[in-house]
Design an enzyme around this catalytic site. Sequence first.
Site, PDB file in Angstrom:
ATOM      1  N   SER A 188       0.796  -1.223   0.000  1.00 12.94           N
ATOM      2  CA  SER A 188       0.000   0.000   0.000  1.00 12.94           C
ATOM      3  C   SER A 188       0.830   1.275   0.000  1.00 12.94           C
ATOM      4  O   SER A 188       0.357   2.314  -0.429  1.00 12.94           O
ATOM      5  CB  SER A 188      -0.953  -0.002   1.192  1.00 12.94           C
ATOM      6  OG  SER A 188      -0.250  -0.239   2.384  1.00 12.94           O
ATOM      7  N   HIS A 216      -5.322  -3.315  -2.972  1.00 18.55           N
ATOM      8  CA  HIS A 216      -5.020  -2.328  -4.025  1.00 18.55           C
ATOM      9  C   HIS A 216      -4.909  -2.940  -5.412  1.00 18.55           C
ATOM     10  O   HIS A 216      -4.717  -2.228  -6.388  1.00 18.55           O
ATOM     11  CB  HIS A 216      -3.732  -1.583  -3.687  1.00 18.55           C
ATOM     12  CG  HIS A 216      -3.825  -0.789  -2.425  1.00 18.55           C
ATOM     13  ND1 HIS A 216      -4.422   0.445  -2.376  1.00 18.55           N
ATOM     14  CD2 HIS A 216      -3.452  -1.087  -1.162  1.00 18.55           C
ATOM     15  CE1 HIS A 216      -4.380   0.893  -1.134  1.00 18.55           C
ATOM     16  NE2 HIS A 216      -3.806  -0.024  -0.373  1.00 18.55           N
ATOM     17  N   LYS A 247     -11.766   0.472  -2.043  1.00 20.46           N
ATOM     18  CA  LYS A 247     -10.769   1.171  -2.864  1.00 20.46           C
ATOM     19  C   LYS A 247     -11.278   1.298  -4.301  1.00 20.46           C
ATOM     20  O   LYS A 247     -12.178   2.087  -4.541  1.00 20.46           O
ATOM     21  CB  LYS A 247      -9.422   0.509  -2.672  1.00 20.46           C
ATOM     22  CG  LYS A 247      -8.951   0.909  -1.279  1.00 20.46           C
ATOM     23  CD  LYS A 247      -7.832   0.198  -0.664  1.00 20.46           C
ATOM     24  CE  LYS A 247      -7.644   0.781   0.743  1.00 20.46           C
ATOM     25  NZ  LYS A 247      -6.853  -0.052   1.606  1.00 20.46           N
TER      26      LYS A 247
HETATM   27  C1  LIG Z   1      -6.925  -0.237   3.010  1.00 20.42           C
HETATM   28  C2  LIG Z   1      -6.327  -1.539   3.273  1.00 20.42           C
HETATM   29  C3  LIG Z   1      -6.962  -2.458   4.094  1.00 20.42           C
HETATM   30  C4  LIG Z   1      -8.216  -2.116   4.861  1.00 20.42           C
HETATM   31  O1  LIG Z   1      -9.313  -2.088   4.037  1.00 20.42           O
HETATM   32  P1  LIG Z   1     -10.624  -1.317   4.537  1.00 20.42           P
HETATM   33  O2  LIG Z   1     -11.716  -1.926   3.738  1.00 20.42           O
HETATM   34  O3  LIG Z   1     -10.392   0.123   4.243  1.00 20.42           O
HETATM   35  O4  LIG Z   1     -10.765  -1.591   5.987  1.00 20.42           O
HETATM   36  C5  LIG Z   1      -6.400  -3.709   4.232  1.00 20.42           C
HETATM   37  N1  LIG Z   1      -5.263  -4.034   3.595  1.00 20.42           N
HETATM   38  C6  LIG Z   1      -4.607  -3.165   2.813  1.00 20.42           C
HETATM   39  C7  LIG Z   1      -3.352  -3.582   2.138  1.00 20.42           C
HETATM   40  C8  LIG Z   1      -5.115  -1.890   2.638  1.00 20.42           C
HETATM   41  O5  LIG Z   1      -4.465  -1.008   1.888  1.00 20.42           O
END
Ligand SMILES: *Cc1c(COP(=O)(O)O)cnc(C)c1O
Length: 399
Positions: A188, A216, A247
């Site tokens: 991320s 992502h 996302k």
């Molecule tokens: C954003 C993210 C999460 C969390 O996801 P949410 O649905 O926002 O709780 C988990 N893992 C990674 C790698 C992320 O970037």
Amino acid sequence: MIKKADYAASAWTAHFQNELEHQKRLNLTRRMVRSSRINGPEAEIDGGKMLLFSTNDYLGYSQRPELRRAARRAVEEWGTGAGASRLVSGNLGIYKELEDRVAVFKHTEDALVFPTGFMANLGVVATLAGPGDVIVSDALNHASLVDACRLSKAQIKIAAHSDVESYRSHLEDSRGRKVLIVTDGVFSMHGDVAPLPELAELAQAYGALLVVDDAHGTGVLGETGRGSLEYFNMPSGGVIQIGTFSKALGSLGGFVAGPALIIEFLKNRARTLFYTTGLPPATLAVNLESLNLIDRDSETRARLHRNIKKLRDGLKDVGLTLDEGPSAIVPVQIGEAGDALRMAESLKERGVFCPAMRPPTVPKGESRLRLTLMAVHTGEQIDVLISHIGDVSKELGLV
Ligand SMILES: *Cc1c(COP(=O)(O)O)cnc(C)c1O
């Protein structure tokens, strides 16, 4: 009500004040800005109009008319809340449809939806592994995976970032134990992709389970937007894929997709699934429609990838060195937290919003701007960004 004097005298007060002071001295104070989206990548931030290069809404789906309509219809039909845990009476009919759709989307036997990606990670990792087991976890995994590993009470072995030999040596040392390999698909803060074919091979060779958090990658990578496995043209096989609707899919909610036996096990054991309320109908309806939209809408994904290429090429042209990666996350390495903050501040003064990423979100000395692209950025908007970053980098002596 507690009297102010009692509260102020407590050891806690001194503790909180000292900790916050310390964080401030290190340039690590956190602040939430007030933000509302206006149109595509434009938003109002703290009252001023800004161009966003800092959202994970990569395809711009959070603003799509089709998805807004799906939400409105669901509210009218089913109301605003699920009313209970999914194990009581909150398992709205649309959950089954959504989970079947996720399984088809990810080419797996079955799938299970959680309230968020964070809760999916906690539920999956801490339920599959327990005391006596081993988790081999990448050094740069997302905070939710780190917490999930700790919650499991398994023995945690940290693999050097995407270093296959490091994974192999941990697996070698863990022979005779049940082992979970846990990695982000797309990292991320770095935007790079894990060496999934090699990790899947290792998992196979050592009888370990591979868990990939593709928050992502989903919607962004692969010919049809299935994510990191499709990026490598890998079969989903025994891989346990975690994803989020928050996302590229423009909504909220987490999911896990994988073998039916594992999904059945999670349905019986995952605490972040039962001890919380089901998602509201509007969110479930949007999530379903968003997966359908990905399938009809390869054009938006193609635009995103054209934008990624344009930004990467432009930043290299102004003399910046970039980590490689195919994702919509383009990190600009800066180093010290103070410099990263000054870069973000200068960009903000120029109407570009992209906060600095500082420890503990990234390792010490690796503070950076984390630029994220959207399909709805125009070429001109990307040119503006490149030119501002070029100017500010010169001012700060970075190029
Ligand atoms: C954003 C993210 C999460 C969390 O996801 P949410 O649905 O926002 O709780 C988990 N893992 C990674 C790698 C992320 O970037």
